[in-house]
Design an enzyme around this catalytic site. Structure first.
Site, short mmCIF file in Angstrom:
data_model
loop_
_atom_site.label_atom_id
_atom_site.label_comp_id
_atom_site.label_asym_id
_atom_site.label_seq_id
_atom_site.Cartn_x
_atom_site.Cartn_y
_atom_site.Cartn_z
N ASN A 125 -7.44 1.90 10.23
CA ASN A 125 -6.29 1.85 10.45
C ASN A 125 -6.41 1.81 12.19
O ASN A 125 -7.19 2.60 12.92
CB ASN A 125 -5.48 3.45 10.20
N ARG B 47 0.73 -1.19 0.12
CA ARG B 47 -0.09 -0.06 -0.11
C ARG B 47 0.93 1.47 -0.11
O ARG B 47 1.72 1.45 0.88
CB ARG B 47 -0.81 -0.03 1.36
N TYR C 292 -4.32 1.76 15.96
CA TYR C 292 -3.29 1.89 16.72
C TYR C 292 -3.43 1.98 18.22
O TYR C 292 -2.44 1.18 18.92
CB TYR C 292 -2.32 3.17 16.73
N GLU D 293 -6.92 8.56 6.80
CA GLU D 293 -7.26 9.12 7.84
C GLU D 293 -7.73 10.50 7.95
O GLU D 293 -6.99 11.59 8.16
CB GLU D 293 -5.85 8.76 8.74
N HIS E 119 -2.67 11.05 0.99
CA HIS E 119 -1.82 10.83 2.33
C HIS E 119 -1.34 12.03 2.64
O HIS E 119 -0.28 12.10 3.14
CB HIS E 119 -1.05 9.53 2.35
N GLU F 208 -3.50 -0.23 8.10
CA GLU F 208 -2.44 0.19 8.98
C GLU F 208 -2.55 -0.34 10.37
O GLU F 208 -3.49 -0.20 11.04
CB GLU F 208 -2.21 1.65 9.04
O1 IFM Z 1 3.00 7.38 10.02
C1 IFM Z 1 1.60 7.41 10.33
C2 IFM Z 1 0.58 7.31 8.88
O2 IFM Z 1 1.16 8.23 7.98
C3 IFM Z 1 -0.71 7.46 9.02
N1 IFM Z 1 -1.19 6.73 10.39
C4 IFM Z 1 -0.51 6.76 11.53
C5 IFM Z 1 1.30 6.34 11.20
C6 IFM Z 1 1.96 6.62 12.61
O3 IFM Z 1 1.76 7.84 13.29
#
Ligand code: IFM
Length: 477
Positions: free
Chosen positions: A309, A92, A311, A181, A136, A382
């Site tokens: 995504n 990606r 985290y 995002e 992005h 992600e």
């Molecule tokens: O590096 C970033 C990415 O560009 C977008 N999502 C979160 C990642 C980590 O912060």
């Protein structure tokens, strides 16, 4: 990778029956143009908001910029070979808008498009499925000068750009995500200003969010018309939001942050409406007068997939008199209308970004999208972690990152077992890169990048991931 000098890292693959993923599961890794390409002034590329921002003193740690980054623009063929050695099924990447349409309007820049044509050819030649993200975060600077995402016209410019990329690459790229995002573009870029373009105005952040989604919808319509076979989607960053206690005020704080972080995007895109509680929460910030008749129908144009995504989790509580505001994404200015909500730190292990590690939150997030919003195929576009790495004897043994991936893949598998149509997973990131306002001080890569020599060293997590891909699974615990 099968290098006898570099055996797979010790870990969960060494014992027990396997936790197998569905056949055809799309195992990948992700990057983004400004974070890796470099060559900022080559081949006709013009500045984006991130060039301007990173060259403005005090915006990025240590004055780092993406001018050179990982020099991927020049090293692309060897980087693709590395992906093939890892066994990636998909890669990606994002297209740099100012590289292929300098200034953000007018004709295509053939030299810029040629770079992506070569990239796609290399990927396909190695049996790697290209997954293209159109945006992005690198808005061409002239479009920001004309008002940026808070201006409605930017949505139309984005759809034109999408069409231009589809004309060049649509014959060979199946998977397309429009935005990466949009919360970050809107609320970090125009709310707290810690990301480019560095503006700080709650109403502008909300308008930016709307116009990003409008641009998404228009782009989907344009792509659908010209490339009916393409698989089209959007990538949103989602968080479970948990109240710190059962107290009604904490529960209400969680509702408000959930509205701003998650439902602000999920509801318009997948249901064609804004959450009513969001509008009430934001009444002091905006009257939503920027939303025109027909916008939500465009925004909710049917998709083929949704990218998630993931985290970390947000744990929040009601305000406390005199509490100190928190930094970065917890900054009050990221949360218009909810500036007084407190983000609570639970004392659980964190990554180098100070983000709490919460793998069950991935299962929860995927289940929520599926159970509350859509039957569409979902992809984790992600997931990953920054940790402080070190090269010792030519090796990077990133045990913490490996454990993070392992835990989150188990959580992804659990979501599949619960009925979520999860079709793929992309590790963030293929390689260390420019981590936005943190510059090169945070490393998310499975592959170490030496920014002086541009040497790449696959870390233990990369070798482990290669083995996961080869087996299409993990050992059961
Ligand atoms: O590096 C970033 C990415 O560009 C977008 N999502 C979160 C990642 C980590 O912060």
């Amino acid at each position: 990778m099968s290098n006898p000098d570099h055996p797979p890292a010790v870990g969960v693959l060494d014992q027990g029956p396997e936790l197998i993923f569905p056949p055809g599961f799309l195992w990948g890794a992700a990057t983004a143009a400004y974070q890796i390409e470099g060559a900022a002034t080559e081949g006709g590329r013009t500045p984006s908001i991130w060039d301007t921002f990173s060259h403005t003193e005090g915006r990025v740690v240590a004055g780092h910029t993406g001018d050179v980054a990982c020099d991927h623009y020049h090293r692309m063929p060897s980087d693709v070979r590395l992906m093939a050695e890892l066994g990636l099924k998909s890669y990606r990447f994002s297209v740099s808008w100012p590289r292929v349409q300098p200034g953000g309007s007018g004709p295509a820049n053939t030299e810029g498009l040629d770079f992506y044509r070569r990239l796609v050819d290399e990927l396909l030649g190695h049996g790697i499925e290209p997954w293209l993200t159109l945006y992005h975060w690198d808005l061409p600077q002239p479009l920001e000068d004309a008002g940026g995402w808070p201006a409605r016209d930017t949505a139309g410019r984005f759809a034109d750009y999408a069409e231009l990329v589809a004309d060049a690459l649509g014959d060979r790229v199946t998977y397309w995500t429009t935005l990466n995002e949009p919360w970050c573009s809107a609320f970090l870029g125009y709310g707290s200003g810690v990301h480019a373009p560095g503006r700080s105005d709650g109403a502008d952040a909300v308008r930016a969010g709307h116009h990003l989604m409008l641009g998404h919808g228009l782009a989907v319509q344009a792509l659908r018309a010209s490339r009916p076979q393409a698989q089209l989607g959007i990538t949103v960053n989602l968080y479970p939001v948990t109240p710190a206690s059962d107290a009604p005020a904490d529960v209400d704080a969680a509702r408000r942050i959930d509205a701003l972080a998650n439902r602000f995007f999920l509801d318009p895109v997948l249901r064609g409406s804004y959450p009513t509680d969001l509008a009430a929460d934001l009444r002091e910030v905006t009257d939503f007068g920027h939303v025109r008749d027909g916008d939500l129908a465009v925004i909710s144009t049917p998709l083929d997939l949704v990218g998630v995504n993931y985290y970390s989790r947000h744990v929040v509580a009601a305000p406390v008199e005199g509490a100190e505001p928190e930094p970065y994404w917890r900054a009050p200015s990221c949360w218009p209308g909810s500036e007084d909500v407190r983000f609570v730190t639970r004392g659980v292990p964190v990554t180098d970004m100070n983000w709490e590690i919460d793998a069950p939150g991935l299962t929860e997030t995927l289940r929520r999208v599926h159970e509350e919003y859509t039957d569409l195929p979902l992809y984790v576009t992600e997931n990953g972690s920054a940790f402080v790495d070190a090269v010792i004897d030519g090796q990077v043994d990133d045990v913490d990152r490996l454990a993070y991936f392992d835990a989150h893949l188990r959580a992804a598998h659990e979501a599949i077992s619960a009925g979520v149509p999860l079709r793929g997973y992309f590790a963030w990131s293929l390689m260390d890169n420019f981590e936005w306002a943190w510059g090169y001080t945070k490393r998310f890569g499975m592959v170490w990048v030496d920014y002086d020599s541009q040497a790449r060293i696959p870390k233990s997590s990369a070798r482990w991931y290669a083995e996961v891909i080869r087996r299409n699974g993990l050992a059961a615990q």
